[in-house]
Design a protein around this motif. Structure first.
Motif, mmCIF file in Angstrom:
data_model
loop_
_atom_site.group_PDB
_atom_site.id
_atom_site.type_symbol
_atom_site.label_atom_id
_atom_site.label_comp_id
_atom_site.label_asym_id
_atom_site.label_seq_id
_atom_site.Cartn_x
_atom_site.Cartn_y
_atom_site.Cartn_z
ATOM 1 N N GLU A 648 0.830 -1.211 0.000
ATOM 2 C CA GLU A 648 0.000 0.000 0.000
ATOM 3 C C GLU A 648 0.862 1.257 0.000
ATOM 4 O OE1 GLU A 648 -3.398 2.291 -0.130
ATOM 5 O OE2 GLU A 648 -3.258 0.107 -0.282
ATOM 6 N N GLN A 649 1.925 1.252 0.792
ATOM 7 C CA GLN A 649 2.827 2.412 0.806
ATOM 8 C C GLN A 649 3.498 2.599 -0.545
ATOM 9 O OE1 GLN A 649 5.523 2.007 4.128
ATOM 10 N NE2 GLN A 649 3.842 1.643 5.571
ATOM 11 N N GLU A 650 3.900 1.483 -1.173
ATOM 12 C CA GLU A 650 4.487 1.593 -2.504
ATOM 13 C C GLU A 650 3.467 2.150 -3.496
ATOM 14 O OE1 GLU A 650 7.403 1.294 -3.652
ATOM 15 O OE2 GLU A 650 8.543 0.231 -2.110
ATOM 16 N N LYS A 651 2.226 1.703 -3.371
ATOM 17 C CA LYS A 651 1.185 2.184 -4.292
ATOM 18 C C LYS A 651 0.959 3.685 -4.121
ATOM 19 C CE LYS A 651 -3.200 1.506 -3.711
ATOM 20 N NZ LYS A 651 -4.523 0.895 -3.495
ATOM 21 N N GLU A 652 1.089 4.164 -2.896
ATOM 22 C CA GLU A 652 0.931 5.602 -2.663
ATOM 23 C C GLU A 652 2.031 6.387 -3.366
ATOM 24 O OE1 GLU A 652 -1.670 7.157 -1.291
ATOM 25 O OE2 GLU A 652 -2.495 5.130 -1.346
ATOM 26 N N HIS A 653 3.232 5.822 -3.437
ATOM 27 C CA HIS A 653 4.302 6.479 -4.204
ATOM 28 C C HIS A 653 3.918 6.543 -5.684
ATOM 29 C CE1 HIS A 653 7.323 6.961 -1.085
ATOM 30 N NE2 HIS A 653 7.096 5.722 -0.671
ATOM 31 N N ALA A 654 3.310 5.458 -6.187
ATOM 32 C CA ALA A 654 2.887 5.451 -7.586
ATOM 33 C C ALA A 654 1.766 6.454 -7.830
ATOM 34 C CB ALA A 654 2.439 4.045 -7.987
ATOM 35 N N LYS A 655 0.912 6.643 -6.825
ATOM 36 C CA LYS A 655 -0.224 7.546 -6.969
ATOM 37 C C LYS A 655 0.198 9.006 -7.100
ATOM 38 C CE LYS A 655 -4.002 5.003 -6.754
ATOM 39 N NZ LYS A 655 -5.016 5.035 -7.838
ATOM 40 N N VAL A 656 1.387 9.326 -6.640
ATOM 41 C CA VAL A 656 1.866 10.710 -6.769
ATOM 42 C C VAL A 656 1.946 11.088 -8.246
ATOM 43 C CG1 VAL A 656 3.804 12.269 -6.366
ATOM 44 C CG2 VAL A 656 3.125 10.631 -4.591
ATOM 45 N N GLU A 657 2.441 10.160 -9.052
ATOM 46 C CA GLU A 657 2.543 10.414 -10.494
ATOM 47 C C GLU A 657 1.326 9.870 -11.243
ATOM 48 O OE1 GLU A 657 4.978 12.105 -11.844
ATOM 49 O OE2 GLU A 657 6.123 12.326 -9.987
ATOM 50 N N LYS A 658 0.779 8.753 -10.775
ATOM 51 C CA LYS A 658 -0.310 8.006 -11.401
ATOM 52 C C LYS A 658 0.165 7.362 -12.704
ATOM 53 C CE LYS A 658 -3.932 10.599 -9.140
ATOM 54 N NZ LYS A 658 -5.143 11.423 -9.236
ATOM 55 N N ASN A 659 -0.582 6.303 -13.059
ATOM 56 C CA ASN A 659 -0.220 5.515 -14.237
ATOM 57 C C ASN A 659 1.209 4.989 -14.108
ATOM 58 O OD1 ASN A 659 -0.712 4.304 -16.705
ATOM 59 N ND2 ASN A 659 -0.024 6.070 -17.891
ATOM 60 N N CYS A 660 1.552 4.558 -12.893
ATOM 61 C CA CYS A 660 2.916 4.101 -12.589
ATOM 62 C C CYS A 660 2.879 2.827 -11.762
ATOM 63 C CB CYS A 660 3.685 5.167 -11.799
ATOM 64 S SG CYS A 660 4.146 6.628 -12.742
#
Length: 784
Positions: A648-660
């Protein structure tokens, strides 16, 4: 006849009122002029003649025939016939959503209605995120019965669709006729349920309307006949209230509905709050299953108590449910009373860790048209959001007593969930033991049964669900129960319908579930690490609230939700049955718009890549639909609740940029991630990586040591080339390593994913060389 029975027969009439469109496009009927005048439209004539013959053959009573056949009068109701008037208004409400957009991909004046295909709802969503996207209208569905196969449920470019429309319609009609002839029309609930799933299977891909010959107009075919029928069915049953019956003659502006939204709270904490003790995998699987069906259980409960059939449940999944009912006096008080009953049960069973918030919106029939409903729905979402701050407000005085049923001196905290109380005589709380039992059955389950009176997982006075394995003999289920075939649409002679559930887990030959250690040890090469992966759709709230713009309607929103559920709960099983993934992936949860799975790290990365690729194709390559994913690597005995937190924490990093996709807190766009995996394969095939692991690790540490903000210090280059030429003598091998790190087409800048690939190479080559075995420092410090 009781209210629920009348509503159910009317709903059946609503589901069948446009069956004549299928007959018309198959070219199997012709209407006489006198018949046309009576029903106004040819397809209504075909509907009436077909249903009249079917109902007489079944020996259906005259009273029930009148209720069902009332749907065929939706264009030209007989004066003062309330059944006819209700069907007409329901059809008008459902039809008022037809898009006003112009179809650009074909010449509407020359293409026959039999050759037009259903447009994908995904291609029509627009967030103005990419004005260059012009291909939405080009994606269409072939006329095929619903199956969980890519060739069937994925839209295709219109140029790839065949022109054998009439024959396709003949095939669908013949299959539907065969199974409709087997309905006995004795019990309205059983008949309605089976009919609903038959129409879902055979009409999901059929356009509701393509043109209006009498009016000389063309309709944009973006709503399926199934979705039109189910909305019309729900609306006509909603019109059978004392309040609405008195207002039917006033038309759309006089009748009123209530749109009800339920939002389940506490899902994430409830799902993953588990200790890593014996049986945790089964308990987690049982919990995720319970959460996936809880919206259905609650939706069915509210409809049962309000005396409405199951078609009025417009959507249930992803922690939400939505239903539509008719307005009547004191209906708000009834809903508040039912909310109080549900609150009491959820607090008593789960101590308040799970809850449901109920909101509703009063609408006139005219509010259901395109251009007006979107704003109204926004009001409903705001009300539900506000009520989340008032959760359990109906039972606050008795909260402690309900949440602590054993008293202060006669309980222990469950060692599994660490929240519920348990009797001293039990190992776990009642629910953890039930979740463990059901979790053990799910991998081999073939049927799901929903019941208001019982179940493997049962909420007292609300309803429950049971699962049956392939070896179980499923007994006759009473009319109130619904027997559904799991992950297969070939239900006709086996069940009342079908149900999609992402239940893929790796199994032993004896049918038992493999544990994570065994799963990882089966991999022949590299680190024995498990990857925890979470993925979900970006901007989903925005897509639902603004993506359809002036085309916002009940059917389109329901279609969008149903289509996402079909991918994440149904198609994911098909994807994971592929040879390279089979028996290697453990799906913890997948439904609504998100998923969480575990697999050996290399398999997990490939699954994530293929999922994103397929999701893009499934959603017509519309840039408004993107996924964000987080990947967390750990040893296989790592507690799954902490693995979920890490992902979940890793996904939040991806959400900063999105489509990542994010690995090691470094988000990478999907395009670069896919290219990185291809580069990894190419490099391992051409470079002697196992015997150069120490060198590769040195270069990896150089990259990390020379990071400067978003770039790399120029000091990296001389140190890199020093290590390269000092340790590798073969020129071809030098070029391979150089091209892995540097981009010659971009002034030899360091590639964005160079560090990622080096990590993956080191993970992949561990243990492949005697030299690598002595690299203790590498093995214990990779990943920083």
């Amino acid at each position: 006849m009781e209210k629920l029975e009348i509503r159910s027969w009317l709903a059946i009439g609503g589901l069948l009122h446009d069956i004549g469109k299928l007959i018309d496009r198959a070219g199997e009927e012709r209407a006489e002029e006198e018949e046309r005048r009576k029903f106004k439209y040819a397809h209504a004539v075909y509907s009436y003649k077909f249903l009249e013959k079917l109902l007489k053959e079944k020996g259906v009573s005259q009273e029930v025939q009148e209720l069902i056949l009332s749907g065929t009068y939706h264009h030209n109701p007989e004066r003062n016939n309330l059944y006819h008037m209700a069907q007409q208004i329901a059809d008008h409400c459902a039809s008022s959503e037809r898009s006003r957009r112009e179809e650009q991909s074909v010449d509407q004046t020359t293409q026959r209605k039999e050759e037009k295909r259903l447009k994908s709802i995904f291609g029509l969503v627009d967030l103005e995120c990419a004005k260059t996207y012009l291909d939405g209208e080009k994606h269409e569905y072939e006329l095929e019965p619903l199956k969980l196969e890519k060739e069937v449920i994925f839209p295709k470019d219109a140029s790839q669709i065949g022109t054998s429309g009439v024959q396709k319609y003949k095939d669908l009609l013949q299959a539907l006729k065969t199974h409709l002839s087997k309905l006995d029309f004795k019990d309205p609930q059983k008949t309605l349920t089976k009919l609903y799933y038959l129409l879902y299977k055979y009409l999901w891909c059929v356009p509701a309307s393509t043109y209006d010959k009498e009016r000389g107009t063309n309709h944009f075919p973006d709503i399926s006949l199934f979705d039109h029928l189910r909305v019309a069915s729900a609306l006509v049953s909603s019109l059978w209230t004392d309040y609405n019956k008195e207002r039917l003659s006033g038309g759309l502006n006089a009748v009123e509905f209530l749109l009800v939204e339920g939002d389940i709270t506490g899902i994430q904490r409830f799902l993953y709050q588990l200790s890593n003790i014996r049986g945790v995998g089964k308990r987690l699987r049982g919990r995720s299953f319970f959460l996936s069906v809880l919206p259905i259980i609650l939706g069915r409960f509210f409809l049962k108590e309000l005396e409405y059939p199951m078609v009025n449940l417009l959507y249930a999944g992803g922690g939400k449910f939505q239903l539509i009912i008719g307005y009547e006096k004191c209906i708000e008080q009834k809903l508040e009373k039912l909310q109080r009953r549900v609150d009491r049960v959820l607090v008593r069973e789960f101590g308040g860790h799970l809850g449901v918030v109920l909101g509703w919106l009063r609408l006139r029939g005219s509010d259901l048209g395109v251009g007006t409903l979107g704003e109204k729905i926004h009001e409903l979402y705001e009300e539900v959001g506000r009520k989340k701050f008032q959760k359990f407000s109906t039972i606050l005085k008795n909260f402690d007593k309900l949440a602590n049923p054993f008293g202060p001196d006669n309980y222990e905290v469950c060692p599994s969930c660490q929240t519920n109380l348990k009797p001293e005589s039990q190992e776990f709380c009642n629910w953890c033991e039930l979740f463990q039992e059901v979790g053990a059955k799910i991998p081999r389950a073939e049927y799901v049964v929903f019941s208001p009176e019982m179940g493997d997982l049962y909420l007292e006075d609300i309803g429950g669900v049971s699962v049956y394995s392939k070896e179980d003999q499923v007994a006759y289920t009473p009319p109130e129960d619904t027997l559904l075939l799991l992950n297969s649409t070939d239900f006709e002679d086996k069940a009342d319908g079908f149900f999609f559930l992402a239940n893929t887990v790796p199994l032993e030959e004896d049918g038992s579930v493999k544990d994570f250690n065994e799963l990882v040890e089966e991999e022949e090469e590299g680190y024995k690490l498990l990857a925890f992966v979470k993925m979900d759709v970006d901007n989903l709230g925005l897509i639902f609230s603004q993506g359809l713009k002036k085309d916002y309607s009940l059917s389109r929103v329901a279609t969008l939700s149903r289509s996402l559920e079909l991918f994440f709960s149904g198609y994911i099983n098909t994807l994971l049955e592929q040879k390279q993934f089979k028996n290697k992936v453990y799906v913890v949860y997948s439904g609504g718009d998100d998923l969480f799975f575990c697999a050996p790290w290399e398999i997990a990365l490939e699954v994530a890549k293929e999922l994103e690729k397929d999701f893009s194709a499934y959603t017509c390559y519309n840039p408004c639909f993107t996924l964000s994913a987080g990947v967390f690597f750990q040893r296989p005995n790592y507690p799954i609740r902490f693995g979920a937190d890490g992902a979940e924490q890793e996904k939040e990093h991806a959400k900063v940029e999105k489509n990542c996709i994010s690995l090691w807190k470094e988000p990478l766009p999907w395009e670069k991630f896919r290219y990185a995996l291809e580069e990894l394969k190419r490099f391992l095939a051409n470079f002697d990586a196992p015997n150069h692991r120490t060198l590769l690790y040195r270069i990896y540490t150089l990259l990390r040591a020379n990071k400067r903000g978003n770039g790399i210090s120029m000091r990296f280059y001389p140190m890199f080339y020093y290590q390269l030429y000092r340790n590798i003598k073969e020129e071809e091998q030098q070029r391979e390593l150089e091209s892995l790190i540097l981009d010659p087409g971009n002034n030899y800048n360091i590639k964005d994913y160079a560090e990622l690939i080096l990590k993956l190479v080191l993970m992949k080559t561990r243990g492949m060389s005697e030299k690598a075995k002595n690299s203790h420092y590498i093995n214990n410090n990779l990943g920083g």
